[in-house]
Design a protein around this motif. Structure first.
Motif, PDB file in Angstrom:
ATOM      1  N   VAL A 135      23.309 -17.025  25.179  1.00  0.00           N
ATOM      2  CA  VAL A 135      24.308 -16.640  24.182  1.00  0.00           C
ATOM      3  C   VAL A 135      24.816 -15.228  24.457  1.00  0.00           C
ATOM      4  O   VAL A 135      26.000 -14.920  24.266  1.00  0.00           O
ATOM      5  CB  VAL A 135      23.724 -16.745  22.768  1.00  0.00           C
ATOM      6  CG1 VAL A 135      24.759 -16.353  21.721  1.00  0.00           C
ATOM      7  CG2 VAL A 135      23.237 -18.165  22.499  1.00  0.00           C
ATOM      8  N   ARG A 136      23.928 -14.359  24.942  1.00  0.00           N
ATOM      9  CA  ARG A 136      24.328 -12.986  25.253  1.00  0.00           C
ATOM     10  C   ARG A 136      25.407 -12.963  26.317  1.00  0.00           C
ATOM     11  O   ARG A 136      26.408 -12.256  26.202  1.00  0.00           O
ATOM     12  CB  ARG A 136      23.104 -12.189  25.721  1.00  0.00           C
ATOM     13  CG  ARG A 136      23.406 -10.738  26.025  1.00  0.00           C
ATOM     14  CD  ARG A 136      22.173 -10.016  26.505  1.00  0.00           C
ATOM     15  NE  ARG A 136      21.676 -10.580  27.754  1.00  0.00           N
ATOM     16  CZ  ARG A 136      20.599 -10.129  28.389  1.00  0.00           C
ATOM     17  NH1 ARG A 136      19.889  -9.149  27.866  1.00  0.00           N
ATOM     18  NH2 ARG A 136      20.231 -10.663  29.516  1.00  0.00           N
TER      19      ARG A 136
ATOM     20  N   ALA B 287      31.441  -2.732  24.209  1.00  0.00           N
ATOM     21  CA  ALA B 287      30.615  -3.677  23.452  1.00  0.00           C
ATOM     22  C   ALA B 287      30.035  -4.748  24.373  1.00  0.00           C
ATOM     23  O   ALA B 287      28.869  -5.143  24.226  1.00  0.00           O
ATOM     24  CB  ALA B 287      31.452  -4.327  22.344  1.00  0.00           C
ATOM     25  N   ALA B 288      30.839  -5.212  25.331  1.00  0.00           N
ATOM     26  CA  ALA B 288      30.357  -6.214  26.280  1.00  0.00           C
ATOM     27  C   ALA B 288      29.216  -5.660  27.129  1.00  0.00           C
ATOM     28  O   ALA B 288      28.203  -6.333  27.367  1.00  0.00           O
ATOM     29  CB  ALA B 288      31.501  -6.675  27.181  1.00  0.00           C
TER      30      ALA B 288
ATOM     31  N   ILE C 208      23.367  -5.235  28.704  1.00  0.00           N
ATOM     32  CA  ILE C 208      22.177  -4.444  29.050  1.00  0.00           C
ATOM     33  C   ILE C 208      21.096  -4.534  27.978  1.00  0.00           C
ATOM     34  O   ILE C 208      20.017  -3.998  28.168  1.00  0.00           O
ATOM     35  CB  ILE C 208      22.552  -2.963  29.276  1.00  0.00           C
ATOM     36  CG1 ILE C 208      23.070  -2.312  27.980  1.00  0.00           C
ATOM     37  CG2 ILE C 208      23.560  -2.826  30.398  1.00  0.00           C
ATOM     38  CD1 ILE C 208      23.375  -0.854  28.136  1.00  0.00           C
ATOM     39  N   SER C 209      21.395  -5.198  26.863  1.00  0.00           N
ATOM     40  CA  SER C 209      20.372  -5.344  25.818  1.00  0.00           C
ATOM     41  C   SER C 209      19.280  -6.274  26.323  1.00  0.00           C
ATOM     42  O   SER C 209      19.529  -7.217  27.072  1.00  0.00           O
ATOM     43  CB  SER C 209      20.983  -5.902  24.531  1.00  0.00           C
ATOM     44  OG  SER C 209      21.482  -7.208  24.729  1.00  0.00           O
ATOM     45  N   ARG C 210      18.093  -6.007  25.906  1.00  0.00           N
ATOM     46  CA  ARG C 210      16.939  -6.810  26.333  1.00  0.00           C
ATOM     47  C   ARG C 210      16.725  -7.989  25.385  1.00  0.00           C
ATOM     48  O   ARG C 210      16.974  -7.888  24.205  1.00  0.00           O
ATOM     49  CB  ARG C 210      15.676  -5.948  26.363  1.00  0.00           C
ATOM     50  CG  ARG C 210      15.709  -4.859  27.433  1.00  0.00           C
ATOM     51  CD  ARG C 210      14.421  -4.067  27.389  1.00  0.00           C
ATOM     52  NE  ARG C 210      14.413  -3.054  28.433  1.00  0.00           N
ATOM     53  CZ  ARG C 210      13.981  -3.247  29.670  1.00  0.00           C
ATOM     54  NH1 ARG C 210      13.520  -4.443  29.995  1.00  0.00           N
ATOM     55  NH2 ARG C 210      13.990  -2.290  30.558  1.00  0.00           N
TER      56      ARG C 210
END
Length: 211
Positions: free
Chosen positions: A74-75, A199-200, A205-207
């Motif tokens: 989903v990310r 934002a993208a 880079i979010s875990r």
């Protein structure tokens, strides 16, 4: 009911009202395409918010928190859609002059249905939304809460989302704001391109949640 409704709504207000991809898209649509399309996009975002809320109540938040692949899928979908919006805004910012008979795709007339779908897509491809709602329910609902308690929370959060997002649409569609956008169209588009792109990148880079 043994439910911290005030606490849940307070946390929801802070998160929903804070700047993010959804509020950014609502601002862009309202200034560029008018109040009607801004409200339609806000309705799409609200629908997405209620959808994630229902899925979190059904337990999907726990599944995504414990299965990194679901969160990652989903990310990537969400980051890809935000990059698409960033590219469209960048094209408008770089275009020195738009011929009257060949409008670019971002500034071309947009239907409320298309705006609604855009808002829905932006929120449904935000994997952190279901985790946020899952956290709200885990903190504000007592163990063994029934369907009636869940229904109240889902309805209250949905109403709150509608008020916040539609409020943003009305605010950014105000005549002074719209006139300012008309004068500084390319500058606004450049800012939108940077913010959508940022934002993208933050999503990419979010875990994934540990689990």
């Amino acid at each position: 009911m043994d439910v911290s409704l005030a606490g849940i709504l307070g946390a929801g207000l802070l998160v929903m009202a804070s700047p993010g991809p959804a509020t950014l898209a609502i601002a862009a649509a309202s200034m560029q395409d008018g109040r009607r399309n801004g409200l339609a996009l806000a309705a799409g975002v609200t629908t997405g918010s209620v959808t994630w809320s229902l899925l979190a109540a059904a337990g999907l938040g726990v599944v995504m928190a414990s299965h990194a692949w679901a969160f990652t899928l989903v990310r990537y979908l969400g980051a890809g859609y935000l990059l698409y919006l960033a590219i469209r805004s960048a094209r408008t910012a770089l275009q020195r002059q738009t011929p009257a008979d060949t409008p670019d795709e971002w500034t071309a007339p947009t239907s409320p249905a298309a705006s609604y779908r855009r808002g829905l897509m932006i929120h449904l491809t935000n994997p952190k939304a279901v985790l946020f709602f899952g956290a709200l329910y885990s903190l504000g609902l007592p163990a063994g809460a029934g369907l009636s308690e869940l229904a109240v929370i889902v309805a209250a959060l949905g109403a709150l989302a509608g008020l916040i997002f539609c409020g943003y649409a009305i605010l950014f569609a105000a005549p002074p704001v719209a006139r300012g956008y008309a004068r500084l169209k390319r500058a606004f588009s450049a800012v939108f391109a940077v913010l959508f792109g940022g934002a993208a990148i933050r999503i990419l880079i979010s875990r994934a949640p540990a689990g």
